[in-house]
Write a protein that holds these residues in place. Sequence first.
Motif, PDB file in Angstrom:
ATOM      1  N   ASP A 147      -4.789   0.934   0.772  1.00 53.27           N
ATOM      2  CA  ASP A 147      -4.292   0.348  -0.221  1.00 53.27           C
ATOM      3  C   ASP A 147      -2.794  -0.223  -0.405  1.00 53.27           C
ATOM      4  O   ASP A 147      -1.977   0.536  -0.152  1.00 53.27           O
ATOM      5  CB  ASP A 147      -4.666   1.287  -1.679  1.00 53.27           C
ATOM      6  N   ASP A 169      -3.877  -4.099  -4.553  1.00 58.72           N
ATOM      7  CA  ASP A 169      -4.897  -3.289  -5.029  1.00 58.72           C
ATOM      8  C   ASP A 169      -4.646  -2.549  -6.009  1.00 58.72           C
ATOM      9  O   ASP A 169      -5.699  -2.646  -6.867  1.00 58.72           O
ATOM     10  CB  ASP A 169      -5.375  -2.558  -3.731  1.00 58.72           C
ATOM     11  N   ARG A 230      -6.279  -0.892 -11.191  1.00 57.41           N
ATOM     12  CA  ARG A 230      -6.574  -1.111  -9.774  1.00 57.41           C
ATOM     13  C   ARG A 230      -8.100  -1.870  -9.793  1.00 57.41           C
ATOM     14  O   ARG A 230      -8.693  -2.264 -10.608  1.00 57.41           O
ATOM     15  CB  ARG A 230      -7.254   0.175  -9.190  1.00 57.41           C
TER      16      ARG A 230
END
Length: 234
Positions: A147, A169, A230
């Motif tokens: 991520d 992300d 997110r």
Amino acid sequence: MAGVFYGVGVGPGDPELLTVKAIRAIQQADVVIAPKTEKKDESTALTIAQPFLKAGVPIVRLVFPMVFDGETLSEAWENNKNTILELLAAGKKVVFLTLGDPMFYSTYIYIFHLLENCGYPVETIPGVPAFCAMASKLGYPLAEGNDTLSVVPATLTPEQLDRVLARSDNVVLMKVYKNYQKLIETLKRHGLAENAVMVSRCGLEDEQVVRDVTEIGDQTINYLSTILTRRNKA
């Protein structure tokens, strides 16, 4: 005996999150500096550190104006610098309290730069940033595997913010108290509003957790507010 200046991060709000090193510095301080704004008499950082202050330690409340006029800032900061130098010249262990981590969007950074070449030892003691405390408390992983995580102030220009959100992300948004509704619209446009959560005054008695950031309405957002978001829930 030469004075020593300590910049101590007290974390986001819970006194139990202070490090052992931070507590030791606070307990050994000859003078404690508590930064505050012109509009408020209290210092949140001082409140957090209060359980660890030794009895009778002098507390100096320095005013850091929240203005952007260069001359006003220069005069205020220069006066604060001189106050600190006088204490150091007297051989004092001076502890400057600051919220979160001293090197992360902190008032302390400006003082650090002013004192870098002052001739006295300067030691910076890290603290827990609010967004890390929020993630742990909420069970909200900040980044996993490959991520990408961006930590940015929401006060960026719309163009800058669009670029960051498009490529990330996971995102930590600081300083969300300004233009909140426009910020939420931006998050919606990037598909980042659904999984967003906002915490205000993390770890303090009046902490507020908002799990639907789209339902705030026109209420005033506290200065100590941060949004985690997110693209996909874990």
